[in-house]
Design a protein around this motif. Structure first.
Motif, mmCIF file in Angstrom:
data_model
loop_
_atom_site.group_PDB
_atom_site.id
_atom_site.type_symbol
_atom_site.label_atom_id
_atom_site.label_comp_id
_atom_site.label_asym_id
_atom_site.label_seq_id
_atom_site.Cartn_x
_atom_site.Cartn_y
_atom_site.Cartn_z
ATOM 1 N N MET A 70 0.857 -1.202 0.000
ATOM 2 C CA MET A 70 0.000 0.000 0.000
ATOM 3 C C MET A 70 0.891 1.249 0.000
ATOM 4 O O MET A 70 1.847 1.350 0.763
ATOM 5 N N GLN A 71 0.537 2.161 -0.888
ATOM 6 C CA GLN A 71 1.380 3.331 -1.130
ATOM 7 C C GLN A 71 0.535 4.594 -0.921
ATOM 8 O O GLN A 71 -0.689 4.565 -1.061
ATOM 9 N N GLU A 93 -2.619 0.918 -4.382
ATOM 10 C CA GLU A 93 -1.483 0.110 -4.857
ATOM 11 C C GLU A 93 -1.557 -0.162 -6.359
ATOM 12 O O GLU A 93 -2.606 -0.002 -6.956
#
Lengths: 138, 138, 138
Positions: free
Chosen positions: A1-2, A138
């Motif tokens: 997860m970004q 993501e």
């Protein structure tokens, strides 16, 4: 997860809607995130965000006229330090949105066919407005 | 951290509120996600989302009558391609919500005791409306 | 990616705005999360959330007077079980916000200089209101 952050500046020409769909969609594409949640936050109390029809300019004229009547400048306001459009600007902001969160799928916000994203300026004078963009995915 | 998408179709019978709490809560349960953030996105500019009392049907009647007066059909609109309910539908959408994000805890949205989730149809004719559901959590 | 939950209770003194910025910012700080998304959910249908100017108290007086006129108590409502402020409270809630999501950067919500977070009580009597806080980030 970004997570990614961005900020867009919107130069308004006084009261009315400015479309901001394109720079937002473009930024989401550039992050490379395919699936996630995009949040827009307008950092003002006299300008706001709204979702509206992206096609017909007469819609925007009707919106402008309606909001003039809904929140009239000639009402007796206590707070009028910055002129007759000061307090109406705060009220219009409350009645629309300071924030929008839009799911992102296949690298783009899931806007409907007719939906456009707009900044809604509520002051008479031109302003430079700041909208924070946050994308988590993501 | 996991993400899930879903879409629900809501068949409306013209202007008014349709409760959508149950299919949303049920979908959240089926994802298996216990803790997270649920986002609802209505893909239209003439229908919207709202949170309201889930018990008394007279509340819905009062809401319908109030919005008829707040955004009247008999106002002089420039944009009326699709009839007298066209432009009022856009304005009602702006004054309510296109999006709602609700925290999820113990596998369910944290709705208060009296809160229900509704789709608010603003056109006279029945429509099939699309609401995108996005859930991010674990 | 981490998630945190919290709940704040807000004791209102009847209709009007109660600033809740400080306890929210303080809780975000305590979680240690630097970057993320904060969501506020008001668990009621007769109280709501709004973003407004955090400086001038006359703004709050004008807001109170405007909303009395926008959603009048002396309108003929069918639903009035709990008095003349019952149905107006539902309508005011619909016209403002049940939910706000604010990006968090450097350990704080990205509020603009003049923005404050408020709970907007719509009932005449004092109430204890519950706002759920959810923070997702790292």
């Amino acid at each position: 997860m970004q997570q990614d952050f961005h900020r867009i500046s919107v130069d308004t020409r006084g009261k009315g809607l400015t479309m901001i769909t394109r720079p937002i969609v473009e930024w989401v594409r550039q992050t490379g995130i395919q699936t996630g949640l995009l949040t827009l936050w307008c950092q003002h109390t006299s300008a706001s965000l709204t979702v509206q029809e992206n096609a017909d300019p007469t819609v925007r004229q009707d919106i402008a006229a309606y909001f003039e009547d809904l929140v009239p400048e000639n009402r007796a306001y206590i707070h009028d330090d910055e002129g007759p459009d000061d307090m109406p600007a705060h009220l219009r902001t409350m009645l629309t949105n300071t924030q929008l969160s839009i799911p992102v799928s296949n690298g783009a916000p899931v806007l409907g066919t007719w939906q456009g994203l707009y900044l809604f300026e509520h002051r008479r004078q031109p302003h430079r407005r700041s909208v924070v963009l946050h994308l988590m995915g993501e």
